[in-house]
Design a protein around this motif. Structure first.
Motif, PDB file in Angstrom:
ATOM      1  N   LEU A  33      23.022  35.069  41.236  1.00 16.52           N
ATOM      2  CA  LEU A  33      23.981  34.345  40.407  1.00 16.52           C
ATOM      3  C   LEU A  33      23.925  32.850  40.701  1.00 16.52           C
ATOM      4  O   LEU A  33      23.951  32.016  39.782  1.00 16.52           O
ATOM      5  CB  LEU A  33      25.389  34.876  40.661  1.00 16.52           C
ATOM      6  N   GLY A  34      23.827  32.508  41.983  1.00 20.22           N
ATOM      7  CA  GLY A  34      23.707  31.101  42.371  1.00 20.22           C
ATOM      8  C   GLY A  34      22.414  30.485  41.878  1.00 20.22           C
ATOM      9  O   GLY A  34      22.392  29.323  41.441  1.00 20.22           O
ATOM     10  N   GLU A  35      21.319  31.249  41.948  1.00 18.56           N
ATOM     11  CA  GLU A  35      20.030  30.762  41.457  1.00 18.56           C
ATOM     12  C   GLU A  35      20.092  30.475  39.965  1.00 18.56           C
ATOM     13  O   GLU A  35      19.593  29.446  39.493  1.00 18.56           O
ATOM     14  CB  GLU A  35      18.933  31.779  41.755  1.00 18.56           C
ATOM     15  N   ASP A  36      20.709  31.382  39.205  1.00 17.85           N
ATOM     16  CA  ASP A  36      20.826  31.197  37.754  1.00 17.85           C
ATOM     17  C   ASP A  36      21.570  29.904  37.426  1.00 17.85           C
ATOM     18  O   ASP A  36      21.159  29.136  36.548  1.00 17.85           O
ATOM     19  CB  ASP A  36      21.564  32.376  37.126  1.00 17.85           C
ATOM     20  N   TYR A  37      22.658  29.679  38.144  1.00 20.84           N
ATOM     21  CA  TYR A  37      23.457  28.467  37.902  1.00 20.84           C
ATOM     22  C   TYR A  37      22.644  27.202  38.206  1.00 20.84           C
ATOM     23  O   TYR A  37      22.650  26.250  37.422  1.00 20.84           O
ATOM     24  CB  TYR A  37      24.717  28.501  38.764  1.00 20.84           C
ATOM     25  N   LYS A  38      21.952  27.205  39.342  1.00 22.17           N
ATOM     26  CA  LYS A  38      21.182  26.024  39.739  1.00 22.17           C
ATOM     27  C   LYS A  38      20.017  25.764  38.790  1.00 22.17           C
ATOM     28  O   LYS A  38      19.713  24.611  38.464  1.00 22.17           O
ATOM     29  CB  LYS A  38      20.658  26.212  41.165  1.00 22.17           C
ATOM     30  N   ILE A  39      19.359  26.834  38.338  1.00 25.73           N
ATOM     31  CA  ILE A  39      18.229  26.679  37.415  1.00 25.73           C
ATOM     32  C   ILE A  39      18.705  26.072  36.100  1.00 25.73           C
ATOM     33  O   ILE A  39      18.110  25.117  35.585  1.00 25.73           O
ATOM     34  CB  ILE A  39      17.538  28.038  37.174  1.00 25.73           C
ATOM     35  N   ARG A  40      19.781  26.619  35.554  1.00 26.27           N
ATOM     36  CA  ARG A  40      20.303  26.099  34.284  1.00 26.27           C
ATOM     37  C   ARG A  40      20.784  24.657  34.425  1.00 26.27           C
ATOM     38  O   ARG A  40      20.511  23.814  33.566  1.00 26.27           O
ATOM     39  CB  ARG A  40      21.451  26.979  33.789  1.00 26.27           C
ATOM     40  N   GLU A  41      21.507  24.385  35.491  1.00 28.58           N
ATOM     41  CA  GLU A  41      22.022  23.034  35.704  1.00 28.58           C
ATOM     42  C   GLU A  41      20.880  22.027  35.823  1.00 28.58           C
ATOM     43  O   GLU A  41      20.927  20.945  35.218  1.00 28.58           O
ATOM     44  CB  GLU A  41      22.889  22.999  36.961  1.00 28.58           C
ATOM     45  N   PHE A  42      19.840  22.374  36.579  1.00 31.78           N
ATOM     46  CA  PHE A  42      18.715  21.458  36.780  1.00 31.78           C
ATOM     47  C   PHE A  42      17.952  21.223  35.480  1.00 31.78           C
ATOM     48  O   PHE A  42      17.659  20.072  35.119  1.00 31.78           O
ATOM     49  CB  PHE A  42      17.772  22.022  37.844  1.00 31.78           C
ATOM     50  N   LEU A  43      17.619  22.310  34.762  1.00 33.00           N
ATOM     51  CA  LEU A  43      16.825  22.176  33.541  1.00 33.00           C
ATOM     52  C   LEU A  43      17.590  21.422  32.458  1.00 33.00           C
ATOM     53  O   LEU A  43      17.022  20.586  31.757  1.00 33.00           O
ATOM     54  CB  LEU A  43      16.402  23.556  33.035  1.00 33.00           C
TER      55      LEU A  43
END
Length: 223
Positions: A33-43
């Motif tokens: 869940l944390g990875e998904d948030y960070k990936i979306r935020e970064f992209l």
């Protein structure tokens, strides 16, 4: 105080699908869940000018599939697909998955996509365009696409006014309590010199009863 429910969350599993499609045990759930948030935020931050509508993440045991829906696929793909490799390296920074697949999918009708409309209005407000002018511009284009209805809420210190307020612009119908209606919803924030201005967009794409296609029997045909 009103109790608000996200139109998207309300319709998940009925006529809308999840934006993160994977299963995990208790140990891995919070990590993914944390990875998904960070990936979306970064992209979304790095490729802000690429008109990204949404990012769908799918996981299997050994593979991570990132599907990026955008109105400007050429900007993400790059020359001879060089952008795909850059995206893969960017995503690899936030996950342990070695097999990462990047899919770039074009948004066919950006003028009636809630996320892109919200981003467009926010961008114009940051450029000091009058709120009414910015909203009317996208509103007219959206109505011409044939949607059933659209509602836009702009709230904050609009056009530098001393007092914050919320302005609502509406065309057509937005039946938020009717589950069978496909309601697209998105938000964006414009960071102006007077403070943050919020933008919310609802779009009614008409009735959509189910995610799965109808069988010939359901449609009244012969087997």
């Amino acid at each position: 105080m009103g109790q608000k429910v996200s139109p998207v969350a309300l319709r998940v599993g009925i006529n809308r699908d999840w934006s993160s499609a994977w299963f995990a045990d208790k140990k891995s759930f919070s990590k993914y869940l944390g990875e998904d948030y960070k990936i979306r935020e970064f992209l979304n931050k790095k490729y802000k000018t690429c008109a990204i509508s949404k990012i769908v993440l799918e996981r299997t045991d050994k593979k991570l599939v990132v599907s990026i829906y955008t109105a400007r696929p050429g900007m993400l793909i790059g020359t001879k697909g060089a952008g795909i490799e850059t995206l893969r390296k960017d995503v690899a920074k936030f996950t342990d998955f070695n097999n990462i697949v990047i899919n770039i999918k074009e948004v066919k009708r950006p003028d009636c996509d809630a996320s892109l409309i919200a981003q467009s209005i926010a961008t114009q407000l940051e450029k000091r365009v009058k709120a009414k002018q910015a909203v009317n511009f996208v509103l007219q284009k959206a109505v011409k696409t044939g949607i059933k209805g659209i509602k836009i809420l702009v709230s904050g210190r609009i056009d530098g006014n001393e007092r914050a307020r919320g302005d609502v612009y509406r065309e057509g119908t937005i039946p938020l309590h009717t589950i069978k209606n496909d309601i697209d919803y998105a938000t964006a924030t414009a960071h102006t010199i007077y403070g943050a201005v919020g933008v919310k967009v609802w779009i009614n794409n008409g009735e959509k009863y189910s995610l799965r296609p109808k069988t010939s029997k359901e449609e009244g045909g012969n087997n």
